[in-house]
Write a protein that holds these residues in place. Sequence first.
Motif, PDB file in Angstrom:
ATOM      1  N   ARG A  30     -25.184 -11.626 -15.597  1.00  0.00           N
ATOM      2  CA  ARG A  30     -24.657 -12.170 -16.844  1.00  0.00           C
ATOM      3  C   ARG A  30     -23.182 -11.817 -17.005  1.00  0.00           C
ATOM      4  O   ARG A  30     -22.809 -10.661 -16.963  1.00  0.00           O
ATOM      5  CB  ARG A  30     -25.455 -11.602 -18.015  1.00  0.00           C
ATOM      6  CG  ARG A  30     -24.986 -12.085 -19.382  1.00  0.00           C
ATOM      7  CD  ARG A  30     -25.743 -11.329 -20.456  1.00  0.00           C
ATOM      8  NE  ARG A  30     -25.189 -11.051 -21.718  1.00  0.00           N
ATOM      9  CZ  ARG A  30     -23.968 -10.722 -22.092  1.00  0.00           C
ATOM     10  NH1 ARG A  30     -23.024 -10.659 -21.218  1.00  0.00           N
ATOM     11  NH2 ARG A  30     -23.632 -10.450 -23.323  1.00  0.00           N
ATOM     12  N   PRO A  31     -22.327 -12.826 -17.181  1.00  0.00           N
ATOM     13  CA  PRO A  31     -20.895 -12.539 -17.321  1.00  0.00           C
ATOM     14  C   PRO A  31     -20.560 -12.008 -18.715  1.00  0.00           C
ATOM     15  O   PRO A  31     -21.280 -12.255 -19.682  1.00  0.00           O
ATOM     16  CB  PRO A  31     -20.235 -13.901 -17.090  1.00  0.00           C
ATOM     17  CG  PRO A  31     -21.276 -14.891 -17.482  1.00  0.00           C
ATOM     18  CD  PRO A  31     -22.603 -14.262 -17.164  1.00  0.00           C
ATOM     19  N   THR A  32     -19.480 -11.280 -18.791  1.00  0.00           N
ATOM     20  CA  THR A  32     -18.976 -10.808 -20.072  1.00  0.00           C
ATOM     21  C   THR A  32     -18.525 -12.016 -20.880  1.00  0.00           C
ATOM     22  O   THR A  32     -17.944 -12.955 -20.347  1.00  0.00           O
ATOM     23  CB  THR A  32     -17.785  -9.854 -19.853  1.00  0.00           C
ATOM     24  OG1 THR A  32     -18.225  -8.784 -19.013  1.00  0.00           O
ATOM     25  CG2 THR A  32     -17.246  -9.308 -21.147  1.00  0.00           C
ATOM     26  N   THR A  33     -18.787 -11.983 -22.182  1.00  0.00           N
ATOM     27  CA  THR A  33     -18.435 -13.112 -23.051  1.00  0.00           C
ATOM     28  C   THR A  33     -17.341 -12.711 -24.038  1.00  0.00           C
ATOM     29  O   THR A  33     -16.992 -11.537 -24.157  1.00  0.00           O
ATOM     30  CB  THR A  33     -19.665 -13.584 -23.847  1.00  0.00           C
ATOM     31  OG1 THR A  33     -20.081 -12.510 -24.700  1.00  0.00           O
ATOM     32  CG2 THR A  33     -20.798 -14.009 -22.930  1.00  0.00           C
ATOM     33  N   ILE A  34     -16.839 -13.692 -24.757  1.00  0.00           N
ATOM     34  CA  ILE A  34     -15.860 -13.444 -25.812  1.00  0.00           C
ATOM     35  C   ILE A  34     -16.437 -12.464 -26.828  1.00  0.00           C
ATOM     36  O   ILE A  34     -15.755 -11.547 -27.283  1.00  0.00           O
ATOM     37  CB  ILE A  34     -15.452 -14.762 -26.514  1.00  0.00           C
ATOM     38  CG1 ILE A  34     -14.784 -15.720 -25.531  1.00  0.00           C
ATOM     39  CG2 ILE A  34     -14.585 -14.507 -27.724  1.00  0.00           C
ATOM     40  CD1 ILE A  34     -13.418 -15.321 -25.051  1.00  0.00           C
ATOM     41  N   SER A  35     -17.703 -12.620 -27.156  1.00  0.00           N
ATOM     42  CA  SER A  35     -18.374 -11.720 -28.096  1.00  0.00           C
ATOM     43  C   SER A  35     -18.350 -10.272 -27.602  1.00  0.00           C
ATOM     44  O   SER A  35     -18.104  -9.346 -28.373  1.00  0.00           O
ATOM     45  CB  SER A  35     -19.817 -12.187 -28.315  1.00  0.00           C
ATOM     46  OG  SER A  35     -20.493 -11.310 -29.170  1.00  0.00           O
ATOM     47  N   ASP A  36     -18.595 -10.077 -26.314  1.00  0.00           N
ATOM     48  CA  ASP A  36     -18.555  -8.729 -25.732  1.00  0.00           C
ATOM     49  C   ASP A  36     -17.155  -8.136 -25.852  1.00  0.00           C
ATOM     50  O   ASP A  36     -16.994  -6.951 -26.141  1.00  0.00           O
ATOM     51  CB  ASP A  36     -18.960  -8.756 -24.256  1.00  0.00           C
ATOM     52  CG  ASP A  36     -20.375  -9.231 -24.034  1.00  0.00           C
ATOM     53  OD1 ASP A  36     -21.242  -8.985 -24.906  1.00  0.00           O
ATOM     54  OD2 ASP A  36     -20.623  -9.868 -22.988  1.00  0.00           O
ATOM     55  N   GLY A  41     -13.354  -4.269 -29.379  1.00  0.00           N
ATOM     56  CA  GLY A  41     -12.138  -4.171 -30.180  1.00  0.00           C
ATOM     57  C   GLY A  41     -10.949  -4.876 -29.566  1.00  0.00           C
ATOM     58  O   GLY A  41      -9.812  -4.659 -29.967  1.00  0.00           O
ATOM     59  N   CYS A  42     -11.188  -5.732 -28.589  1.00  0.00           N
ATOM     60  CA  CYS A  42     -10.110  -6.460 -27.917  1.00  0.00           C
ATOM     61  C   CYS A  42     -10.162  -7.931 -28.302  1.00  0.00           C
ATOM     62  O   CYS A  42     -11.228  -8.480 -28.524  1.00  0.00           O
ATOM     63  CB  CYS A  42     -10.233  -6.310 -26.408  1.00  0.00           C
ATOM     64  SG  CYS A  42     -10.118  -4.614 -25.836  1.00  0.00           S
ATOM     65  N   ARG A  43      -9.007  -8.555 -28.351  1.00  0.00           N
ATOM     66  CA  ARG A  43      -8.921  -9.961 -28.740  1.00  0.00           C
ATOM     67  C   ARG A  43      -8.089 -10.796 -27.764  1.00  0.00           C
ATOM     68  O   ARG A  43      -7.974 -11.997 -27.910  1.00  0.00           O
ATOM     69  CB  ARG A  43      -8.274 -10.098 -30.127  1.00  0.00           C
ATOM     70  CG  ARG A  43      -9.009  -9.396 -31.246  1.00  0.00           C
ATOM     71  CD  ARG A  43     -10.103 -10.294 -31.771  1.00  0.00           C
ATOM     72  NE  ARG A  43     -10.776  -9.747 -32.932  1.00  0.00           N
ATOM     73  CZ  ARG A  43     -11.871  -9.011 -32.888  1.00  0.00           C
ATOM     74  NH1 ARG A  43     -12.393  -8.676 -31.744  1.00  0.00           N
ATOM     75  NH2 ARG A  43     -12.462  -8.597 -33.981  1.00  0.00           N
ATOM     76  N   THR A  44      -7.500 -10.156 -26.770  1.00  0.00           N
ATOM     77  CA  THR A  44      -6.586 -10.887 -25.881  1.00  0.00           C
ATOM     78  C   THR A  44      -6.932 -10.656 -24.417  1.00  0.00           C
ATOM     79  O   THR A  44      -7.634  -9.713 -24.066  1.00  0.00           O
ATOM     80  CB  THR A  44      -5.121 -10.453 -26.101  1.00  0.00           C
ATOM     81  OG1 THR A  44      -4.976  -9.076 -25.737  1.00  0.00           O
ATOM     82  CG2 THR A  44      -4.695 -10.660 -27.541  1.00  0.00           C
ATOM     83  N   ARG A  45      -6.395 -11.547 -23.576  1.00  0.00           N
ATOM     84  CA  ARG A  45      -6.467 -11.418 -22.120  1.00  0.00           C
ATOM     85  C   ARG A  45      -5.067 -11.687 -21.583  1.00  0.00           C
ATOM     86  O   ARG A  45      -4.278 -12.404 -22.193  1.00  0.00           O
ATOM     87  CB  ARG A  45      -7.423 -12.457 -21.512  1.00  0.00           C
ATOM     88  CG  ARG A  45      -8.862 -12.349 -21.946  1.00  0.00           C
ATOM     89  CD  ARG A  45      -9.515 -11.083 -21.572  1.00  0.00           C
ATOM     90  NE  ARG A  45      -9.973 -11.123 -20.189  1.00  0.00           N
ATOM     91  CZ  ARG A  45     -10.565 -10.110 -19.583  1.00  0.00           C
ATOM     92  NH1 ARG A  45     -10.775  -9.005 -20.212  1.00  0.00           N
ATOM     93  NH2 ARG A  45     -10.947 -10.215 -18.346  1.00  0.00           N
ATOM     94  N   ALA A  46      -4.764 -11.113 -20.451  1.00  0.00           N
ATOM     95  CA  ALA A  46      -3.509 -11.403 -19.771  1.00  0.00           C
ATOM     96  C   ALA A  46      -3.754 -12.606 -18.864  1.00  0.00           C
ATOM     97  O   ALA A  46      -4.754 -12.663 -18.154  1.00  0.00           O
ATOM     98  CB  ALA A  46      -3.058 -10.200 -18.964  1.00  0.00           C
ATOM     99  N   VAL A  60      -7.820 -14.789 -27.360  1.00  0.00           N
ATOM    100  CA  VAL A  60      -9.037 -15.545 -27.049  1.00  0.00           C
ATOM    101  C   VAL A  60     -10.045 -15.509 -28.198  1.00  0.00           C
ATOM    102  O   VAL A  60     -11.150 -16.037 -28.068  1.00  0.00           O
ATOM    103  CB  VAL A  60      -9.704 -15.045 -25.744  1.00  0.00           C
ATOM    104  CG1 VAL A  60      -8.792 -15.296 -24.558  1.00  0.00           C
ATOM    105  CG2 VAL A  60     -10.094 -13.592 -25.837  1.00  0.00           C
ATOM    106  N   SER A  61      -9.675 -14.922 -29.322  1.00  0.00           N
ATOM    107  CA  SER A  61     -10.626 -14.789 -30.432  1.00  0.00           C
ATOM    108  C   SER A  61     -11.010 -16.135 -31.049  1.00  0.00           C
ATOM    109  O   SER A  61     -12.027 -16.227 -31.724  1.00  0.00           O
ATOM    110  CB  SER A  61     -10.078 -13.843 -31.500  1.00  0.00           C
ATOM    111  OG  SER A  61      -8.874 -14.331 -32.035  1.00  0.00           O
ATOM    112  N   GLY A  62     -10.240 -17.188 -30.795  1.00  0.00           N
ATOM    113  CA  GLY A  62     -10.563 -18.510 -31.323  1.00  0.00           C
ATOM    114  C   GLY A  62     -11.565 -19.284 -30.469  1.00  0.00           C
ATOM    115  O   GLY A  62     -12.057 -20.331 -30.890  1.00  0.00           O
ATOM    116  N   PHE A  63     -11.882 -18.778 -29.284  1.00  0.00           N
ATOM    117  CA  PHE A  63     -12.853 -19.435 -28.416  1.00  0.00           C
ATOM    118  C   PHE A  63     -14.268 -19.110 -28.897  1.00  0.00           C
ATOM    119  O   PHE A  63     -14.482 -18.106 -29.571  1.00  0.00           O
ATOM    120  CB  PHE A  63     -12.691 -18.966 -26.969  1.00  0.00           C
ATOM    121  CG  PHE A  63     -11.455 -19.484 -26.292  1.00  0.00           C
ATOM    122  CD1 PHE A  63     -11.387 -20.796 -25.843  1.00  0.00           C
ATOM    123  CD2 PHE A  63     -10.357 -18.665 -26.097  1.00  0.00           C
ATOM    124  CE1 PHE A  63     -10.246 -21.273 -25.215  1.00  0.00           C
ATOM    125  CE2 PHE A  63      -9.220 -19.132 -25.474  1.00  0.00           C
ATOM    126  CZ  PHE A  63      -9.162 -20.442 -25.032  1.00  0.00           C
TER     127      PHE A  63
END
Length: 109
Positions: A30-36, A41-46, A60-63
Amino acid sequence: PGRQHGGLRLMSRPPRNPRRAYDADGREIRPTTISDLKALGCRTRAAKCDAYHREAVVDVSGFPDALPLPDVALKLRCAQCRSKRIRIRLNIAECYEALERKTGWSARR
């Protein structure tokens, strides 16, 4: 269900998704999701453009919460060259900040 080949039975398996990880038995992990990510406590990705090596931090919090993190790259396009060849990775600066907020530990010490 399988095919015979030179006395050996070949088992056919469904094609693997290159954006997923698999265990030793071939089952998708199972891949990590936006919810995870939000739960940490993170909201961004590089993000990095493979075409011209431009980098940006993407909120990525809007996805959708159920969207697997590896699939975020499929939704992005380079703002300068319009390439869709985007890679995403952990925004380590944000992760360290979240860790410091939660535990008081700092990587700067």
